[in-house]
Design a protein around this motif. Structure first.
Motif, PDB file in Angstrom:
ATOM      1  N   TRP A 149      -6.038  -9.918  -5.663  1.00 56.19           N
ATOM      2  CA  TRP A 149      -7.142 -10.056  -6.617  1.00 56.19           C
ATOM      3  C   TRP A 149      -8.447 -10.205  -5.858  1.00 56.19           C
ATOM      4  O   TRP A 149      -8.539 -10.926  -4.874  1.00 56.19           O
ATOM      5  CB  TRP A 149      -6.892 -11.254  -7.535  1.00 56.19           C
ATOM      6  N   SER A 150      -9.470  -9.542  -6.347  1.00 56.00           N
ATOM      7  CA  SER A 150     -10.729  -9.473  -5.602  1.00 56.00           C
ATOM      8  C   SER A 150     -11.353 -10.838  -5.363  1.00 56.00           C
ATOM      9  O   SER A 150     -12.037 -11.044  -4.355  1.00 56.00           O
ATOM     10  CB  SER A 150     -11.722  -8.566  -6.336  1.00 56.00           C
ATOM     11  N   SER A 158     -15.192  -4.927   0.690  1.00 56.91           N
ATOM     12  CA  SER A 158     -14.485  -4.717  -0.569  1.00 56.91           C
ATOM     13  C   SER A 158     -13.789  -3.375  -0.592  1.00 56.91           C
ATOM     14  O   SER A 158     -12.662  -3.245  -1.080  1.00 56.91           O
ATOM     15  CB  SER A 158     -15.472  -4.811  -1.737  1.00 56.91           C
ATOM     16  N   ALA A 216     -16.370  -5.934  -8.722  1.00 54.85           N
ATOM     17  CA  ALA A 216     -16.131  -5.516  -7.340  1.00 54.85           C
ATOM     18  C   ALA A 216     -17.353  -4.817  -6.745  1.00 54.85           C
ATOM     19  O   ALA A 216     -17.618  -4.945  -5.546  1.00 54.85           O
ATOM     20  CB  ALA A 216     -14.919  -4.593  -7.275  1.00 54.85           C
ATOM     21  N   TRP A 225     -10.430 -12.244  -1.875  1.00 50.79           N
ATOM     22  CA  TRP A 225     -10.663 -11.491  -0.647  1.00 50.79           C
ATOM     23  C   TRP A 225     -11.523 -12.232   0.361  1.00 50.79           C
ATOM     24  O   TRP A 225     -11.316 -12.124   1.565  1.00 50.79           O
ATOM     25  CB  TRP A 225     -11.298 -10.138  -0.972  1.00 50.79           C
ATOM     26  N   SER A 255     -10.679  -3.596   1.321  1.00 54.40           N
ATOM     27  CA  SER A 255      -9.680  -4.359   0.574  1.00 54.40           C
ATOM     28  C   SER A 255      -9.007  -3.490  -0.471  1.00 54.40           C
ATOM     29  O   SER A 255      -7.791  -3.569  -0.680  1.00 54.40           O
ATOM     30  CB  SER A 255     -10.348  -5.577  -0.085  1.00 54.40           C
ATOM     31  N   PHE A 256      -9.772  -2.650  -1.152  1.00 56.44           N
ATOM     32  CA  PHE A 256      -9.175  -1.726  -2.113  1.00 56.44           C
ATOM     33  C   PHE A 256      -8.283  -0.704  -1.409  1.00 56.44           C
ATOM     34  O   PHE A 256      -7.244  -0.306  -1.948  1.00 56.44           O
ATOM     35  CB  PHE A 256     -10.261  -1.017  -2.921  1.00 56.44           C
TER      36      PHE A 256
END
Length: 250
Positions: free
Chosen positions: A205-206, A5, A110, A209, A8-9
């Protein structure tokens, strides 16, 4: 927040604010959060780009923050300076009873470990302090052709850890008492079907992912095609979002 995560951010950090309402939404969120705070310092966990904390500072609130993503941290430090640190929400580099308020702004989904995050918040907040979370799936109005087109993504989008029941359970386990619930004032957005389709393709958008290849092919790709097939696909559709806010007392 796990390492995947965080990466991804990192990938979307430069575009994050543009896709989520920018400074206008941050001002609304800050104005809605402030009345729920007790006087004193605020630690924003999952501070992101720092845009909401900057709006809180503009209201005279003393804010520090932590975030795990290096990309988001870079933006947060540009806004907030050295009062932002890189840290995990479930292992805060903060002493017991050290802050007056802990705030999560659209971060718990998240972070993932809601129980761990609220336990840490309860540890670092002083007795009588507040833990405030803006969370969950925002209410969206009005329903329109975009809403209908993306409805098949509902099971993916709605499978998130920051439900009201989970937060209340985690707060109770951390000996936090309910202090109130509200719906944040809505913020206006405008997005065309083609823009929405592109954001899905880019996994902005999370909830997208970790979608596996089969689900992407059978569920997500048809939604993208449906969006691009809508009439006048470059015309922005206006809508409003209102997230839920919950506050707990230490």
């Amino acid at each position: 927040m796990n390492g995947r995560s965080s990466r991804s951010f990192d990938r979307i950090a430069d575009r994050y604010d543009d896709r989520r309402g920018g400074a206008e939404r941050a001002v609304v969120l800050a104005a809605e959060i402030q009345p729920w705070l007790v006087p004193g310092t605020v630690l924003e966990v999952g501070v992101g780009t720092g845009i909401v904390s900057a709006a809180l500072r503009a209201l005279g609130v003393t804010v520090v923050g932590v975030v795990l993503s290096a990309g988001m941290l870079r933006h947060a430090r540009q806004r907030l300076g050295p009062t932002v640190a890189r840290a995990d929400a479930t292992a805060l580099p903060v002493a017991d009873n050290a802050v007056d308020n802990v705030v999560f702004v659209t971060a718990l989904h998240a972070i993932g470990d809601v129980y761990g995050a609220l336990a840490e918040a309860a540890r670092v907040v002083r007795p009588g302090g507040r833990v405030v979370a803006v969370h969950g799936i925002p209410r969206r109005t009005p329903d329109d052709d975009l809403t209908t087109a993306v409805a098949p993504l509902g099971p993916l989008r709605d499978d998130r850890p920051d439900t009201a029941a989970t937060l209340d359970g985690a707060a109770s386990a951390a000996d936090l008492s309910p202090a109130g619930v509200a719906w944040v004032a809505s913020t206006g957005f405008a997005e065309s079907p083609n823009e929405f389709a592109k954001s899905i393709e880019e996994r902005l958008w999370s909830y997208l992912w970790n979608v596996d290849d089969t689900t992407w092919r059978t569920v997500v790709t048809p939604v993208i095609d449906r969006l691009r097939a809508l009439s006048d696909p470059d015309r922005p559709r206006e809508y409003r979002l209102s997230p839920r806010l919950v506050a707990y007392q230490a």
